[in-house]
Structures are given as structure tokens and as C-alpha cells.
Design an enzyme around this catalytic site. Structure first.
Site, PDB file in Angstrom:
ATOM      1  N   ASP A 170       0.822  -1.122  -0.054  1.00  0.00           N
ATOM      2  CA  ASP A 170      -0.207  -0.012   0.022  1.00  0.00           C
ATOM      3  C   ASP A 170       1.000   1.283   0.080  1.00  0.00           C
ATOM      4  O   ASP A 170       0.429   2.107  -0.385  1.00  0.00           O
ATOM      5  CB  ASP A 170      -0.766   0.009   1.189  1.00  0.00           C
ATOM      6  CG  ASP A 170      -2.125  -0.910   1.202  1.00  0.00           C
ATOM      7  OD1 ASP A 170      -2.359  -1.537   0.044  1.00  0.00           O
ATOM      8  OD2 ASP A 170      -2.591  -1.328   2.140  1.00  0.00           O
ATOM      9  N   ARG A 185      -4.930   6.523  -2.952  1.00  0.00           N
ATOM     10  CA  ARG A 185      -3.357   6.341  -2.543  1.00  0.00           C
ATOM     11  C   ARG A 185      -2.944   7.563  -3.572  1.00  0.00           C
ATOM     12  O   ARG A 185      -1.543   7.926  -3.382  1.00  0.00           O
ATOM     13  CB  ARG A 185      -2.990   5.215  -2.562  1.00  0.00           C
ATOM     14  CG  ARG A 185      -3.554   4.578  -1.048  1.00  0.00           C
ATOM     15  CD  ARG A 185      -2.671   3.374  -0.499  1.00  0.00           C
ATOM     16  NE  ARG A 185      -3.521   2.253   0.302  1.00  0.00           N
ATOM     17  CZ  ARG A 185      -3.689   2.754   1.424  1.00  0.00           C
ATOM     18  NH1 ARG A 185      -3.477   3.879   2.154  1.00  0.00           N
ATOM     19  NH2 ARG A 185      -4.577   2.055   2.290  1.00  0.00           N
TER      20      ARG A 185
END
Ligand code: S3P
Length: 424
Positions: free
Chosen positions: A310, A383
Site C-alpha cells: 500500500d 493513494r
């Protein structure tokens, strides 16, 4: 929503972050199936974790949510009257499928356009081995139709390093006859194992083998969700990039299966101090002090890539400004995240004048590069929105991030927090 961000010279101040997204999902689901009341403090403010609570409410749990405090009256679930909406959240649909597969009713669960293109066969296969009956669009995509069945435990070796799949199987195992065993060739985040123990399940973890006993009886708990270390990545990168930076991030989750980020950053030259670590609900929590640093750059592959999956969008930005650049391999999972992140990183870096060479499973970004002002697009990926907001701070002029509202999937307060510590 579009946001224009001007360059900054430093990141300074002290911030606290909303609760960890991964832990919030797990606590929200377990609170809803546990007997009694669960109280969660600092629950994630992101839309993904709201999707989880919305699903649990539709399944009969009573949920109150005010300012990061969530109260859940849990117990037996009931058949939902509508299609369950997981929104943008892969964690919600994959982990909740394990619970739904074992209920005495049929449910339908889907989400937005991005989620509708994400593969679900990774959870459908082990659940089918446990006796579940699940159908997906074109065999493997959401929406899923889940006919609840009596399940039996299995001994399952994860073919992909995925905490979502591990959690799905363990959640199904809570309702299954016999023991459920999950074997992990590569370690993934262990929040489910920790949370299950907290809620009262009998679970044993030895090396990479997790055993969940039959007949778990879960009871409601009062728990604090640590700040989200994956959200912290963007501020860490910003502080490392801007000369004169000095930033404190308070009460961040430091679970060893997530904190590889800190080890990696320190190994490539970051000046990060950990200011005190405590335990809460079996999870480690601590504060970080980060100062501007000369970053060498580095390489990641194998288990390290899995541990940092991530964090790669934020690290890509840091890599371009580092001395020797960043190479990422074994990251084909990035292709099936909220966007194909190898492609969305490439598009936006190139718009900013940064050279990058991509491969099916990663990329190489040469170091010593400067960000040119540009218009970047999140493509609806939280993100990517946050990573390029940070790149914008280091650019040679104001940059616009289009579809910036995507940040709200995990961190609605991201832009105001960033602006409060960006010194110009
Ligand atoms: C998550 C696990 C990871 C991660 C995702 C959250 C979780 O996905 O990328 O953001 O909470 O278990 P995979 O399990 O698919 O690797």
C-alpha cells in the site's frame, strides 16, 4: 473535486491520524457478530470503513457513529433487504464474504465501478472448499451472490500473499465445523489474528500457520484503533523531501507486520525516531519524529514488496527525488488495486517530467529527478491522490490534482492536514 497545491519548503508541526483502515474494518465486522456491545475509539473516518459499517447495519447490527467513536450492538445477523454496498472497498467485500458464506440466508454484495473489476476468485475458491455457494459476474467479479451454507473447516495454503483472503477464510472458520487452518508462505498483516484473540476466539499462531478452533464465541470489546501507518506514509515522504522539515506523527500503529515501512525508510537514509511504544488491544502504537533527510534510494522485491504494497505510490514519489532511485519488483498485485497502480503512478510521474520504466510486476525510477508542475489525476484512487499531492509540494510551481476527493476513501481530512503542516 480538483485541488491546487503550491510548492512548500518544509513540513513542520505535530499531527494525529484517523484510525487504521485495516483494523477498523476488522473491528467493525467482529463487533457486529460478537455478543453484546463493542465500543471503538478513533475508528477510521474513511469512506471504505463507513461502507463496512453500512453493510453490518444492513445485516442487522445496531451502529452509532459520532466523531470517530463507534458503538455496535452485535449478535446474530439477519438477511439484508438490499444489495450490500461495499463501495470502493476490497477489504469489505472480501472479508465480509467469509462471514456471509456461513449465514442461513442469501445475500448480494457489490460496489463501485473500480470494485466491480477486482478479482474475487481468490476468496471464492477457499470458501467453495469450505462448502460455500457463491456466484460472481463472469464467474469472479462483483456483485457476488452468496447463498449461506453450513461450512466446514479447511487446511488452506494461501496462493497469493493476501491478508484479505486470510481474513476471509478465518472469518468463515468462526462459523465452521472443525478446525480452520491457514498457512502463509509470505507473512501478511496479522490484525485479524490479533483482533480474533481480543474478541475471545481460540486462535493459535505458530510461524506462518494459523489455527482457529471450532465454535468461537465472540464478545463485544472496547478498543482504540491506532493511527493509520499507511496514511502516515504520505507525511513521512513529504517531510523527507522538504528541506528544513521536522514533523511529529502521534499514536501511529506500529504492528511489526506493517512497520516494515519504517525499517525500509531508515535503511535508505531516513531520519526517523520512534518516541515511545505502548500496546493497546494487542496492537503496538507509538509516535514518530521525522526530519528532512538525504535519501539514497533502494530496491524492493519478494516479501518486502508484499509488506509495503500500500505504501508503493508514496515511495515512488520519494524514489524519484532520491539519490539513486527506486526499483520495485514482485508487485503485480498493484495491477489489481483500486486502479492499476503501476499505470497510474507512471502516467502521473511522466506528467511531472519524471522518467520511469515499468514492467509487468513493478518499475524502476532513476534518482535525482525534479518534479515539474503539472496536472495529475487520481483516477479515483485514494493513494494516488495523496501521493501526487505530496509530489506537488516538491514541484517547481502549483499543481492541480483532479479527482482529489478520492482521498476520502481512507482519509477525508488528508488535504487540510497536509496544508496545516506545509510551510511556504
Ligand atoms: C488489506 C490487505 C492488503 C492491502 C489492503 C488492505 C487488509 O490487500 O493492500 O489495502 O486490510 O487486509 P491484500 O490482502 O489483497 O494484499
Amino acid at each position: 473535486m480538483d485541488i491546487t497545491i503550491s510548492p512548500a519548503r518544509a513540513i513542520q508541526g505535530s499531527i494525529a491520524l484517523p484510525g487504521d483502515k485495516s483494523i477498523s474494518h476488522r473491528y467493525g465486522m467482529l463487533g457486529a457478530i460478537a455478543e453484546g456491545v463493542t465500543i471503538l475509539h478513533n475508528y477510521s473516518t474513511g469512506a471504505d470503513c463507513r461502507s463496512t459499517l453500512g453493510c453490518m447495519e444492513a445485516l442487522g447490527a445496531k451502529v452509532e457513529h459520532h466523531d470517530g467513536k463507534v458503538t455496535i450492538q452485535g449478535g446474530a445477523l439477519r438477511e439484508p433487504k438490499q444489495v450490500l454496498d461495499a463501495g470502493n472497498s476490497g477489504s469489505t467485500i472480501r472479508m465480509l464474504s467469509g462471514i456471509l458464506a456461513a449465514q442461513s440466508f442469501t445475500s448480494h454484495i457489490g460496489g463501485d465501478e473500480s470494485l466491480s473489476g477486482r478479482p474475487m476468485s481468490r476468496v471464492m475458491k477457499p470458501l467453495a472448499q469450505m462448502g460455500a455457494e457463491i456466484a460472481g459476474r463472469e464467474g469472479q467479479f462483483p456483485p457476488l451472490t452468496i447463498h449461506g451454507r453450513a461450512l466446514h473447516g479447511i487446511d488452506y495454503t494461501l496462493p497469493v500473499a493476501s491478508a484479505q483472503v486470510k481474513s476471509c477464510v478465518l472469518f468463515a472458520g468462526l462459523f465452521a465445523k472443525g478446525e480452520t487452518i491457514v498457512r502463509e508462505p509470505v507473512s501478511t498483516r496479522d490484525h485479524t489474528e490479533i483482533a480474533l484473540k481480543e474478541f475471545g476466539a481460540e486462535i493459535e499462531v505458530r510461524r506462518n500457520v494459523i489455527r482457529l478452533a471450532e465454535g468461537a464465541r465472540l464478545t463485544g470489546r472496547e478498543l482504540v484503533v491506532p493511527g493509520d501507518i499507511s496514511s502516515a506514509t504520505f507525511f513521512l515522504v513529504a517531510a523527507l523531501l522538504m528541506p528544513e522539515s521536522d514533523l511529529v506523527i502521534e499514536r501511529v500503529g506500529m504492528n511489526p507486520t506493517r512497520s516494515a515501512l519504517l525499517d525500509f525508510l531508515v535503511s535508505i537514509g531516513a531520519n526517523i525516531q520512534i518516541l515511545g511504544v505502548q500496546q493497546t488491544g494487542g496492537e503496538l502504537i507509538g509516535s514518530l519524529r521525522i526530519r528532512a533527510s538525504k535519501i539514497k534510494g533502494g530496491t524492493m522485491h519478494g516479501a518486502l514488496t508484499a509488506a509495503l504494497i500500500d505504501e508503493i505510490p508514496g515511495l515512488a514519489v520519494l524514489g524519484a527525488a532520491s539519490e539513486n532511485g527506486l526499483t520495485v519488483r514482485d508487485a503485480s498485485e498493484l495491477r489489481v488495486k483500486e486502479t492499476d497502480r503501476i499505470a497510474t503512478i507512471e502516467t502521473n510521474l511522466k506528467r511531472m517530467g519524471i522518467r520511469i520504466e515499468t514492467a509487468p510486476d513493478g518499475f524502476t525510477i532513476p534518482g535525482g529527478q525534479k518534479f515539474r508542475a503539472a496536472e495529475c489525476d487520481s483516477a479515483g484512487d485514494h493513494r494516488i491522490a495523496m501521493a501526487f499531492a505530496v509530489a506537488a509540494l516538491a514541484a517547481d510551481g502549483p499543481c492541480t490534482i483532479t479527482n482529489a476527493g478520492a482521498a476520502g476513501v481512507s482519509f477525508p481530512e488528508f488535504f487540510s492536514t497536509l496544508q496545516s503542516i506545509a510551510k511556504r
